[in-house]
Design an enzyme around this catalytic site. Structure first.
Site, PDB file in Angstrom:
ATOM      1  N   SER A   1       0.842  -1.188   0.000  1.00  0.00           N
ATOM      2  CA  SER A   1       0.000   0.000   0.000  1.00  0.00           C
ATOM      3  C   SER A   1       0.881   1.242   0.000  1.00  0.00           C
ATOM      4  O   SER A   1       1.740   1.395   0.877  1.00  0.00           O
ATOM      5  CB  SER A   1      -0.903   0.011   1.235  1.00  0.00           C
ATOM      6  OG  SER A   1      -1.786  -1.088   1.234  1.00  0.00           O
TER       7      SER A   1
ATOM      8  N   ASP B   1      -6.399  -2.515   5.887  1.00  0.00           N
ATOM      9  CA  ASP B   1      -7.009  -3.796   6.253  1.00  0.00           C
ATOM     10  C   ASP B   1      -8.149  -4.131   5.297  1.00  0.00           C
ATOM     11  O   ASP B   1      -8.332  -5.291   4.911  1.00  0.00           O
ATOM     12  CB  ASP B   1      -7.527  -3.733   7.689  1.00  0.00           C
ATOM     13  CG  ASP B   1      -6.470  -3.239   8.654  1.00  0.00           C
ATOM     14  OD1 ASP B   1      -5.298  -3.622   8.491  1.00  0.00           O
ATOM     15  OD2 ASP B   1      -6.806  -2.452   9.558  1.00  0.00           O
TER      16      ASP B   1
END
Length: 315
Positions: A220, A252
Protein backbone atom coordinates in the site's frame (compact mmCIF):
# COMPACT_ATOMS: atom_id res chain seq x y z
CA UNK A 1 -13.57 -18.97 4.84
CA UNK A 2 -10.94 -16.44 5.86
CA UNK A 3 -9.52 -16.93 9.35
CA UNK A 4 -7.98 -13.84 10.92
CA UNK A 5 -5.49 -13.76 13.79
CA UNK A 6 -5.09 -10.56 15.79
CA UNK A 7 -2.61 -11.08 18.65
CA UNK A 8 -3.06 -7.51 19.99
CA UNK A 9 -6.67 -6.40 19.37
CA UNK A 10 -8.15 -3.17 20.67
CA UNK A 11 -11.24 -1.17 21.41
CA UNK A 12 -11.00 1.85 19.09
CA UNK A 13 -12.59 5.22 19.78
CA UNK A 14 -12.56 7.65 16.84
CA UNK A 15 -13.38 11.33 17.31
CA UNK A 16 -14.05 13.57 14.31
CA UNK A 17 -12.76 17.11 14.85
CA UNK A 18 -12.86 20.30 12.80
CA UNK A 19 -9.23 20.86 13.80
CA UNK A 20 -6.86 19.60 16.52
CA UNK A 21 -5.53 22.50 18.59
CA UNK A 22 -2.98 21.24 21.10
CA UNK A 23 -3.56 22.46 24.64
CA UNK A 24 -7.12 23.55 23.92
CA UNK A 25 -10.57 22.07 24.62
CA UNK A 26 -11.73 20.62 21.30
CA UNK A 27 -15.34 19.62 20.74
CA UNK A 28 -15.84 16.53 18.60
CA UNK A 29 -18.38 16.63 15.80
CA UNK A 30 -18.69 12.85 15.69
CA UNK A 31 -17.72 9.77 17.70
CA UNK A 32 -17.49 6.06 16.98
CA UNK A 33 -16.55 3.01 19.04
CA UNK A 34 -15.34 0.03 16.99
CA UNK A 35 -13.57 -3.28 17.57
CA UNK A 36 -10.00 -2.72 16.44
CA UNK A 37 -6.81 -4.39 15.37
CA UNK A 38 -5.71 -5.17 11.84
CA UNK A 39 -7.02 -8.73 11.76
CA UNK A 40 -10.30 -7.66 13.34
CA UNK A 41 -10.69 -5.03 10.61
CA UNK A 42 -9.99 -7.66 7.94
CA UNK A 43 -12.75 -9.84 9.41
CA UNK A 44 -15.13 -6.87 9.48
CA UNK A 45 -14.34 -6.10 5.82
CA UNK A 46 -14.72 -9.75 4.78
CA UNK A 47 -18.11 -9.87 6.50
CA UNK A 48 -19.15 -6.60 4.83
CA UNK A 49 -18.24 -8.22 1.50
CA UNK A 50 -20.63 -11.08 2.25
CA UNK A 51 -18.05 -13.77 2.97
CA UNK A 52 -17.54 -15.97 6.02
CA UNK A 53 -14.77 -15.22 8.47
CA UNK A 54 -13.68 -16.34 11.93
CA UNK A 55 -11.68 -13.95 14.12
CA UNK A 56 -9.19 -15.40 16.59
CA UNK A 57 -8.09 -12.91 19.22
CA UNK A 58 -7.12 -12.75 22.91
CA UNK A 59 -9.74 -10.83 24.90
CA UNK A 60 -9.79 -9.69 28.51
CA UNK A 61 -11.48 -7.23 30.86
CA UNK A 62 -14.35 -4.85 30.08
CA UNK A 63 -12.79 -3.62 26.80
CA UNK A 64 -12.40 -7.20 25.59
CA UNK A 65 -16.02 -8.00 26.42
CA UNK A 66 -17.15 -4.93 24.47
CA UNK A 67 -15.01 -5.94 21.48
CA UNK A 68 -16.68 -9.36 21.47
CA UNK A 69 -20.15 -7.81 21.74
CA UNK A 70 -19.47 -5.37 18.90
CA UNK A 71 -18.17 -8.14 16.63
CA UNK A 72 -21.14 -10.35 17.46
CA UNK A 73 -23.50 -7.48 16.60
CA UNK A 74 -21.83 -7.29 13.18
CA UNK A 75 -22.39 -11.01 12.59
CA UNK A 76 -18.73 -11.93 12.92
CA UNK A 77 -17.87 -15.32 14.40
CA UNK A 78 -15.32 -14.89 17.19
CA UNK A 79 -12.99 -17.56 18.56
CA UNK A 80 -11.87 -15.78 21.76
CA UNK A 81 -8.80 -16.64 23.78
CA UNK A 82 -9.55 -15.56 27.38
CA UNK A 83 -6.70 -13.65 29.04
CA UNK A 84 -6.21 -12.17 32.49
CA UNK A 85 -5.11 -8.73 31.24
CA UNK A 86 -7.43 -6.11 29.77
CA UNK A 87 -7.66 -5.62 26.00
CA UNK A 88 -6.10 -2.28 25.05
CA UNK A 89 -8.10 0.85 24.17
CA UNK A 90 -6.90 3.11 21.32
CA UNK A 91 -7.91 6.63 20.30
CA UNK A 92 -7.99 8.16 16.80
CA UNK A 93 -8.48 11.89 16.15
CA UNK A 94 -9.73 12.52 12.61
CA UNK A 95 -9.55 16.16 11.47
CA UNK A 96 -11.77 17.61 8.74
CA UNK A 97 -8.80 18.03 6.36
CA UNK A 98 -8.04 14.29 6.47
CA UNK A 99 -5.18 14.41 9.01
CA UNK A 100 -5.39 11.51 11.43
CA UNK A 101 -3.70 11.28 14.83
CA UNK A 102 -3.61 7.86 16.48
CA UNK A 103 -2.85 7.02 20.10
CA UNK A 104 -2.24 3.28 20.44
CA UNK A 105 -1.89 1.63 23.84
CA UNK A 106 0.76 -1.10 24.26
CA UNK A 107 -1.68 -3.85 25.19
CA UNK A 108 -1.55 -6.62 27.82
CA UNK A 109 1.11 -9.23 28.35
CA UNK A 110 0.08 -12.83 27.70
CA UNK A 111 1.10 -15.62 30.03
CA UNK A 112 2.81 -18.75 28.73
CA UNK A 113 -0.48 -20.66 29.00
CA UNK A 114 -2.34 -17.90 27.13
CA UNK A 115 0.28 -17.86 24.36
CA UNK A 116 -0.06 -21.61 23.87
CA UNK A 117 -3.87 -21.40 23.92
CA UNK A 118 -3.72 -18.74 21.20
CA UNK A 119 -1.70 -21.03 18.91
CA UNK A 120 -3.93 -23.99 19.68
CA UNK A 121 -7.06 -21.95 18.88
CA UNK A 122 -5.62 -20.98 15.49
CA UNK A 123 -4.85 -24.64 14.78
CA UNK A 124 -8.36 -25.78 15.69
CA UNK A 125 -10.08 -23.03 13.69
CA UNK A 126 -7.94 -23.35 10.55
CA UNK A 127 -9.35 -26.63 9.20
CA UNK A 128 -11.96 -24.94 6.98
CA UNK A 129 -9.89 -21.86 6.12
CA UNK A 130 -8.94 -20.86 2.57
CA UNK A 131 -6.62 -18.20 4.00
CA UNK A 132 -5.24 -17.25 7.39
CA UNK A 133 -4.62 -13.51 7.69
CA UNK A 134 -2.16 -12.78 10.51
CA UNK A 135 -2.20 -9.08 11.23
CA UNK A 136 -0.84 -6.34 13.44
CA UNK A 137 1.66 -5.86 16.21
CA UNK A 138 2.55 -8.51 18.75
CA UNK A 139 1.80 -8.15 22.47
CA UNK A 140 4.83 -7.50 24.63
CA UNK A 141 5.05 -11.14 25.73
CA UNK A 142 5.24 -12.63 22.23
CA UNK A 143 8.71 -12.97 20.66
CA UNK A 144 9.31 -11.57 17.14
CA UNK A 145 9.55 -15.18 15.93
CA UNK A 146 5.90 -15.88 16.87
CA UNK A 147 4.53 -15.10 13.40
CA UNK A 148 7.26 -17.24 11.82
CA UNK A 149 6.13 -20.15 13.96
CA UNK A 150 2.51 -19.55 12.99
CA UNK A 151 3.35 -19.42 9.26
CA UNK A 152 5.27 -22.69 9.51
CA UNK A 153 2.39 -24.39 11.32
CA UNK A 154 -0.15 -23.11 8.78
CA UNK A 155 1.88 -24.38 5.84
CA UNK A 156 2.25 -27.76 7.52
CA UNK A 157 -1.56 -27.85 7.68
CA UNK A 158 -1.79 -26.86 4.00
CA UNK A 159 -3.32 -23.40 4.57
CA UNK A 160 -2.21 -20.22 2.77
CA UNK A 161 -0.99 -17.33 4.90
CA UNK A 162 -1.29 -13.57 4.40
CA UNK A 163 0.86 -11.55 6.78
CA UNK A 164 0.46 -7.87 7.66
CA UNK A 165 3.03 -6.86 10.24
CA UNK A 166 6.34 -4.99 10.38
CA UNK A 167 9.80 -4.80 11.91
CA UNK A 168 11.56 -7.88 13.25
CA UNK A 169 8.31 -9.89 13.24
CA UNK A 170 8.02 -9.42 9.46
CA UNK A 171 11.67 -10.13 8.74
CA UNK A 172 11.72 -13.30 10.83
CA UNK A 173 8.48 -14.56 9.29
CA UNK A 174 9.89 -14.21 5.76
CA UNK A 175 12.13 -17.21 6.29
CA UNK A 176 9.00 -19.38 6.49
CA UNK A 177 7.78 -18.07 3.11
CA UNK A 178 4.36 -16.52 3.77
CA UNK A 179 2.18 -16.58 0.66
CA UNK A 180 1.46 -12.83 0.77
CA UNK A 181 2.84 -9.96 2.82
CA UNK A 182 1.13 -6.56 2.89
CA UNK A 183 3.43 -3.74 3.99
CA UNK A 184 2.76 -0.04 3.56
CA UNK A 185 5.45 2.28 2.23
CA UNK A 186 6.91 3.02 5.67
CA UNK A 187 7.07 -0.68 6.53
CA UNK A 188 8.71 -1.43 3.18
CA UNK A 189 11.34 1.24 3.82
CA UNK A 190 11.99 -0.12 7.31
CA UNK A 191 12.32 -3.68 6.01
CA UNK A 192 14.97 -2.81 3.39
CA UNK A 193 16.70 -0.18 5.53
CA UNK A 194 16.50 2.79 3.15
CA UNK A 195 14.06 5.55 2.16
CA UNK A 196 11.63 5.18 -0.74
CA UNK A 197 11.02 8.21 -2.91
CA UNK A 198 9.44 6.78 -6.06
CA UNK A 199 7.13 3.98 -7.12
CA UNK A 200 10.21 2.31 -8.62
CA UNK A 201 11.92 2.39 -5.21
CA UNK A 202 8.88 0.61 -3.75
CA UNK A 203 8.97 -2.02 -6.52
CA UNK A 204 12.63 -2.75 -5.84
CA UNK A 205 11.97 -3.03 -2.10
CA UNK A 206 9.08 -5.42 -2.75
CA UNK A 207 11.33 -7.56 -4.96
CA UNK A 208 13.85 -7.74 -2.11
CA UNK A 209 11.16 -8.99 0.27
CA UNK A 210 10.36 -11.71 -2.26
CA UNK A 211 14.05 -12.66 -2.36
CA UNK A 212 13.89 -13.01 1.43
CA UNK A 213 10.94 -15.41 1.19
CA UNK A 214 7.64 -13.62 0.51
CA UNK A 215 5.56 -15.37 -2.14
CA UNK A 216 3.88 -12.12 -3.15
CA UNK A 217 4.01 -8.54 -1.91
CA UNK A 218 0.89 -6.38 -1.83
CA UNK A 219 2.21 -2.92 -0.99
CA UNK A 220 0.00 0.00 0.00
CA UNK A 221 1.43 3.37 -1.08
CA UNK A 222 -1.32 5.54 0.39
CA UNK A 223 -2.54 8.19 -2.03
CA UNK A 224 -0.10 6.80 -4.62
CA UNK A 225 -1.99 3.51 -5.02
CA UNK A 226 -0.92 -0.10 -4.53
CA UNK A 227 1.58 -2.55 -5.97
CA UNK A 228 1.42 -6.30 -6.43
CA UNK A 229 4.69 -8.12 -7.05
CA UNK A 230 4.60 -11.90 -7.47
CA UNK A 231 5.92 -14.75 -9.61
CA UNK A 232 3.87 -13.62 -12.62
CA UNK A 233 5.04 -10.00 -12.65
CA UNK A 234 4.38 -6.56 -11.23
CA UNK A 235 1.14 -4.58 -11.36
CA UNK A 236 0.26 -1.07 -10.25
CA UNK A 237 -3.24 -0.05 -9.19
CA UNK A 238 -4.84 3.21 -8.13
CA UNK A 239 -8.29 4.74 -7.82
CA UNK A 240 -9.85 8.18 -7.97
CA UNK A 241 -10.85 9.39 -4.50
CA UNK A 242 -12.50 12.82 -4.35
CA UNK A 243 -12.47 13.26 -0.57
CA UNK A 244 -10.77 11.37 2.26
CA UNK A 245 -12.79 11.12 5.46
CA UNK A 246 -10.71 8.62 7.44
CA UNK A 247 -7.94 6.20 6.51
CA UNK A 248 -8.34 4.09 9.66
CA UNK A 249 -8.50 0.47 8.54
CA UNK A 250 -8.15 1.28 4.84
CA UNK A 251 -5.13 -1.02 4.46
CA UNK A 252 -7.01 -3.80 6.25
CA UNK A 253 -9.97 -3.32 3.93
CA UNK A 254 -7.56 -3.59 0.98
CA UNK A 255 -6.18 -6.89 2.27
CA UNK A 256 -9.72 -8.22 2.72
CA UNK A 257 -10.59 -7.16 -0.82
CA UNK A 258 -7.50 -8.93 -2.11
CA UNK A 259 -8.30 -12.18 -0.29
CA UNK A 260 -12.02 -12.33 -1.11
CA UNK A 261 -11.05 -11.95 -4.79
CA UNK A 262 -8.81 -15.02 -4.55
CA UNK A 263 -5.56 -13.45 -3.38
CA UNK A 264 -3.77 -13.87 -6.71
CA UNK A 265 -3.11 -11.62 -9.72
CA UNK A 266 -4.29 -8.28 -11.07
CA UNK A 267 -8.01 -8.96 -10.51
CA UNK A 268 -7.33 -9.39 -6.80
CA UNK A 269 -5.24 -6.19 -6.85
CA UNK A 270 -8.16 -4.33 -8.44
CA UNK A 271 -10.43 -5.59 -5.67
CA UNK A 272 -7.89 -4.49 -3.06
CA UNK A 273 -7.69 -0.99 -4.55
CA UNK A 274 -11.48 -0.69 -4.77
CA UNK A 275 -11.93 -1.71 -1.13
CA UNK A 276 -9.20 0.63 0.11
CA UNK A 277 -10.57 3.58 -1.86
CA UNK A 278 -14.07 2.94 -0.54
CA UNK A 279 -12.82 2.69 3.06
CA UNK A 280 -11.17 6.13 3.08
CA UNK A 281 -14.47 7.73 2.06
CA UNK A 282 -16.19 6.35 5.18
CA UNK A 283 -16.05 7.60 8.81
CA UNK A 284 -13.81 6.07 11.47
CA UNK A 285 -12.98 2.46 10.68
CA UNK A 286 -16.27 1.68 8.93
CA UNK A 287 -15.72 -1.11 6.40
CA UNK A 288 -17.24 -0.80 2.91
CA UNK A 289 -20.11 -2.98 1.68
CA UNK A 290 -20.36 -3.89 -2.03
CA UNK A 291 -22.54 -0.84 -2.70
CA UNK A 292 -19.72 1.45 -1.52
CA UNK A 293 -17.28 0.13 -4.13
CA UNK A 294 -16.61 1.97 -7.39
CA UNK A 295 -14.78 -0.50 -9.68
CA UNK A 296 -15.00 1.97 -12.58
CA UNK A 297 -12.71 4.35 -10.68
CA UNK A 298 -9.96 1.69 -10.40
CA UNK A 299 -7.07 1.33 -12.85
CA UNK A 300 -4.68 -1.64 -12.80
CA UNK A 301 -1.77 -1.83 -15.22
CA UNK A 302 1.43 -3.77 -15.82
CA UNK A 303 3.00 -0.52 -17.05
CA UNK A 304 4.24 0.58 -13.64
CA UNK A 305 5.13 4.31 -13.39
CA UNK A 306 8.57 3.64 -11.89
CA UNK A 307 9.71 7.27 -11.97
CA UNK A 308 6.60 8.67 -10.29
CA UNK A 309 7.55 10.45 -7.06
CA UNK A 310 5.64 9.34 -4.00
CA UNK A 311 3.50 12.11 -2.57
CA UNK A 312 4.35 10.75 0.87
CA UNK A 313 7.98 9.53 0.63
CA UNK A 314 8.81 6.78 3.12
CA UNK A 315 11.88 7.06 5.29
Amino acid sequence: MILTVTPNPSLDRTYELPRLDRGEVVRATGERVDPGGKGVNVSRAVTAAGRRTVAVLPLGGAPGALVADLLDAQGIEVAPVPIAGATRSNIALAEADGVLTKINAPGPELTAAERELLLDTVRRQSHDADWIACCGSLPRSLAPSWYADLVARAHTAGVRIALDTSGPALLQALRERPDVVKPNAEELAEAVGRPLGTVGDAVKAAEELRELGAGAVLASLGADGQLLVDDAGTWYGNARVDAVRSNVGAGDSSLAGFLVAGGVGPAALASAVAHGAAAVRLPGSVMPVPGDLDPAAVTVTAEVPLDRALREPAS
